[in-house]
Design a protein around this motif. Structure first.
Motif, PDB file in Angstrom:
ATOM      1  N   ILE A 185      32.145  14.368  -2.568  1.00 20.85           N
ATOM      2  CA  ILE A 185      32.050  13.943  -1.167  1.00 20.85           C
ATOM      3  C   ILE A 185      30.616  14.131  -0.680  1.00 20.85           C
ATOM      4  O   ILE A 185      30.054  15.200  -0.810  1.00 20.85           O
ATOM      5  CB  ILE A 185      32.998  14.760  -0.274  1.00 20.85           C
ATOM      6  N   SER A 186      30.050  13.079  -0.107  1.00 21.59           N
ATOM      7  CA  SER A 186      28.700  13.148   0.457  1.00 21.59           C
ATOM      8  C   SER A 186      28.724  12.527   1.838  1.00 21.59           C
ATOM      9  O   SER A 186      29.553  11.680   2.095  1.00 21.59           O
ATOM     10  CB  SER A 186      27.714  12.334  -0.386  1.00 21.59           C
ATOM     11  N   HIS A 258      32.824   4.952  -3.602  1.00 17.81           N
ATOM     12  CA  HIS A 258      33.542   4.379  -2.451  1.00 17.81           C
ATOM     13  C   HIS A 258      32.644   4.615  -1.240  1.00 17.81           C
ATOM     14  O   HIS A 258      32.405   5.771  -0.858  1.00 17.81           O
ATOM     15  CB  HIS A 258      34.842   5.137  -2.178  1.00 17.81           C
ATOM     16  N   LEU A 259      32.173   3.545  -0.650  1.00 14.67           N
ATOM     17  CA  LEU A 259      31.357   3.683   0.553  1.00 14.67           C
ATOM     18  C   LEU A 259      32.263   3.450   1.755  1.00 14.67           C
ATOM     19  O   LEU A 259      32.930   2.422   1.830  1.00 14.67           O
ATOM     20  CB  LEU A 259      30.273   2.610   0.499  1.00 14.67           C
ATOM     21  N   LEU A 265      37.167   8.972   6.164  1.00 12.48           N
ATOM     22  CA  LEU A 265      36.866   9.842   5.024  1.00 12.48           C
ATOM     23  C   LEU A 265      38.115  10.585   4.545  1.00 12.48           C
ATOM     24  O   LEU A 265      38.361  10.699   3.347  1.00 12.48           O
ATOM     25  CB  LEU A 265      35.758  10.836   5.400  1.00 12.48           C
ATOM     26  N   ARG A 266      38.904  11.091   5.493  1.00 12.24           N
ATOM     27  CA  ARG A 266      40.067  11.888   5.092  1.00 12.24           C
ATOM     28  C   ARG A 266      41.014  11.101   4.179  1.00 12.24           C
ATOM     29  O   ARG A 266      41.541  11.630   3.206  1.00 12.24           O
ATOM     30  CB  ARG A 266      40.806  12.334   6.349  1.00 12.24           C
ATOM     31  N   PHE A 267      41.195   9.816   4.496  1.00  8.70           N
ATOM     32  CA  PHE A 267      42.097   9.004   3.677  1.00  8.70           C
ATOM     33  C   PHE A 267      41.557   8.885   2.245  1.00  8.70           C
ATOM     34  O   PHE A 267      42.310   8.893   1.290  1.00  8.70           O
ATOM     35  CB  PHE A 267      42.257   7.605   4.285  1.00  8.70           C
ATOM     36  N   HIS A 268      40.239   8.768   2.147  1.00 11.07           N
ATOM     37  CA  HIS A 268      39.624   8.569   0.829  1.00 11.07           C
ATOM     38  C   HIS A 268      39.386   9.860   0.056  1.00 11.07           C
ATOM     39  O   HIS A 268      39.298   9.841  -1.164  1.00 11.07           O
ATOM     40  CB  HIS A 268      38.288   7.827   0.977  1.00 11.07           C
ATOM     41  N   ALA A 269      39.218  10.948   0.780  1.00 16.26           N
ATOM     42  CA  ALA A 269      38.807  12.185   0.103  1.00 16.26           C
ATOM     43  C   ALA A 269      39.961  13.182  -0.027  1.00 16.26           C
ATOM     44  O   ALA A 269      39.833  14.176  -0.732  1.00 16.26           O
ATOM     45  CB  ALA A 269      37.646  12.825   0.855  1.00 16.26           C
ATOM     46  N   VAL A 270      41.080  12.915   0.657  1.00 20.19           N
ATOM     47  CA  VAL A 270      42.225  13.826   0.549  1.00 20.19           C
ATOM     48  C   VAL A 270      43.452  13.081  -0.004  1.00 20.19           C
ATOM     49  O   VAL A 270      43.936  13.378  -1.094  1.00 20.19           O
ATOM     50  CB  VAL A 270      42.568  14.468   1.918  1.00 20.19           C
TER      51      VAL A 270
END
Ligand code: ME8
Length: 513
Positions: A185-186, A258-259, A265-270
């Motif tokens: 995550i960035s 994934h940009l 972000l939460r949907f993509h990172a969690v």
């Protein structure tokens, strides 16, 4: 096994309840820059964008417009597809979640997760934010209630039977994963936010709805449609051949980047890595969440009437000007504000006076003093070698900055070099050398300038592809490829050939009053 030559990059798939605005253009241009950069480094790039066409929001908007959801989607999707053409977006595929190939992929991942024992039937009772298509947690509800009434999003109380995904079982595995892959995550502050969210405890996630019908039916129970985020995230699998085209899938999966905007972000990172872990699939390498644009200090919204139309900006100022401005104006990852004043300042200062002026005066002098042929340099002075050193240093630095998705920094670095080269022109005064008949020195200076432009042109090409082609045609009109092909050629000095004809042509950028 995916070859290291292959690179997979995605944008979010955008909702079709509304036409595209600069926020959508921002993410898509940012992804395009990386795709172009990777291609210039010899990678095989798969660059995916598309539209998210299911869910309650789309169903409601269509009903308000008196059309069916698919009519709405068919009408709006064209606006996205056409915009990407106008903005020179080099996507390899465009996915719509209403396509058959996507239904197959969603069914397959659902079955894999079900087989794993991570789905059960229960009842959801709580609040739902239709605008964001998200279930609301206790803390979020508290935050919403603190907002002034006119700023609160519309939320619905719902109570319905629902399938759940055992997200709570993934808390430890996710935390472990973030720890082992700190680059997942960035930027870093976003990683910290996600870690503290997951650390705070995860509740099982409702992944189906029964109170509307515009979605992909739950396999085995068509009374339910799948939660739109379960459906939408799967698009990244669908487009690379999942599940039937195994060869294509193995060559492409997992995504390198994934940009997304920070809102999702939460949907993509969690949720997304948890679904993938459950389905036994490799996880993406990186999710980068960029910041948020406001307009003249205000949130963009239809009711305020301040939504910036990318078609209009590109038409009025030029596509590359728009691309340049979006990437230069704010450090990628931070929030920023859009204003025409700032856009015009950058056009006049950095584009017209900076790059435009360097190209036009250099080529003007080669035209005038050397009959439009790049002269042969003689001995190089210290000051010439200084430019060479700066060019090489700039190219190395810009490459690193693009790889780190520090676009604004990369552009600043390029423009510092443009400033140095413009200063070199002022210091060398080629017009005086010409007047004094110092042809050898004049040849060297103009060759150094032409070579510097060649390097600059490679560096700007991911950001400003059309301008780059124009410059390419000016300094190398006989080369029919018409474009830059290798990023590494910017890290070499001396590639421009004396004797090459140039074609000064029109100015690259017009000053705006
Ligand atoms: O969220 N500033 O779609 P969406 C910067 N369908 N970026 C902005 C922006 C702004 N003001 N407004 C929008 C969805 N964006 C889901 C995604 S992915 C599997 C599903 C950009 O149409 C930014 O990238 O609401 C943000 O994340 C995205 O548009 C949201 O687009």
């Amino acid at each position: 096994m995916k070859s290291t030559k292959n690179y997979y990059i995605t944008t979010p798939i955008y909702y079709v309840n509304d036409v595209p605005h600069i926020g959508h253009a921002y993410t898509t241009i940012a992804a395009d820059i990386m795709a172009r950069y990777q291609r210039l480094n010899g990678r095989e790039v798969f660059f995916l964008t598309g539209t998210d066409e299911h869910g309650q929001k789309i169903e409601n908007t269509a009903a308000e417009n008196g059309e069916t959801p698919i009519e709405l989607a068919d009408r709006v999707v064209v606006r996205f597809q056409e915009l990407w053409k106008v903005l020179n977006i080099s996507n390899s595929d465009f996915i719509r979640t209403t396509e058959q190939r996507h239904k197959s992929a969603v069914n397959e991942i659902y079955r894999k997760i079900l087989e794993k024992g991570d789905i059960y039937l229960g009842e959801y009772e709580g609040w739902y934010n239709v605008g964001e298509e998200s279930f609301i947690t206790g803390t979020q509800l508290e935050e919403i209630n603190k907002l002034p009434e006119d700023k609160r999003p519309k939320i619905d109380k719902i109570k319905e039977q629902s399938y759940f995904f055992r997200l709570s079982d993934y808390q430890d595995r996710l935390l472990q994963f973030y720890k082992e892959n700190p680059g997942f995550i960035s930027p870093k502050n976003r990683l910290n936010e996600v870690v503290s969210f997951v650390d705070g405890g995860l509740r099982d996630l409702s992944i189906s709805r029964t109170t509307f019908s515009w979605g992909i039916p739950v396999p085995d129970n068509p009374e339910h449609v799948l939660y739109v985020w379960f459906d939408a995230l799967t698009n990244y699998l669908t487009a690379c051949g999942y599940p039937d085209n195994k060869a294509e899938f193995e060559n492409t999966w997992p995504p390198d980047l994934h940009l997304v905007g920070k809102d999702i972000l939460r949907f993509h990172a969690v949720y997304w890595p948890a679904f993938l872990m459950s389905a036994g699939l490799p996880l993406p390498k990186k999710v980068f969440a960029h910041g948020w644009w406001t307009v003249d200090g205000e949130k963009m919204s239809k009711s305020l009437g301040n939504v910036v139309d990318p078609y209009q900006v590109a038409d009025e100022f030029g596509v590359d000007v728009f691309r340049y401005f979006l990437m230069r104006e704010i450090p990628f990852g931070q929030d920023g504000d859009y204003s025409n004043t700032s856009l015009v300042n950058r056009i006049n200062g950095e584009l017209a006076n900076g790059l435009g002026n360097l190209v036009s005066r250099t080529l003007g002098m080669i035209e005038k003093y050397f009959n439009s042929k790049i002269p042969t340099p003689s001995e190089f002075d210290e000051i010439d070698k200084e430019i060479e050193k700066k060019a090489l240093h700039t190219a190395e630095k810009v490459g690193r900055e693009i790889e780190n998705i520090e676009y604004s920094k990369a552009l600043t670095t390029i423009w510092e070099f443009i400033g140095d080269v413009n200063k070199y022109v002022d210091d060398m005064q080629p017009w005086t050398l010409a007047k004094d008949g110092e042809t050898e020195r004049l040849s060297t200076v103009l060759w150094v300038l032409a070579e510097s432009i060649r390097v600059i042109n490679i560096l700007i090409s991911p950001f400003m592809p059309k301008t780059s082609t124009l410059i390419f045609e000016k300094i190398n009109p006989e080369n029919k490829t018409g474009e830059v092909t290798k990023f590494n050629d910017s890290k070499k000095w001396g590639l421009i050939k004396p004797g090459t004809s140039i074609n000064k042509g029109d100015n690259l950028f017009n000053r705006i009053q």
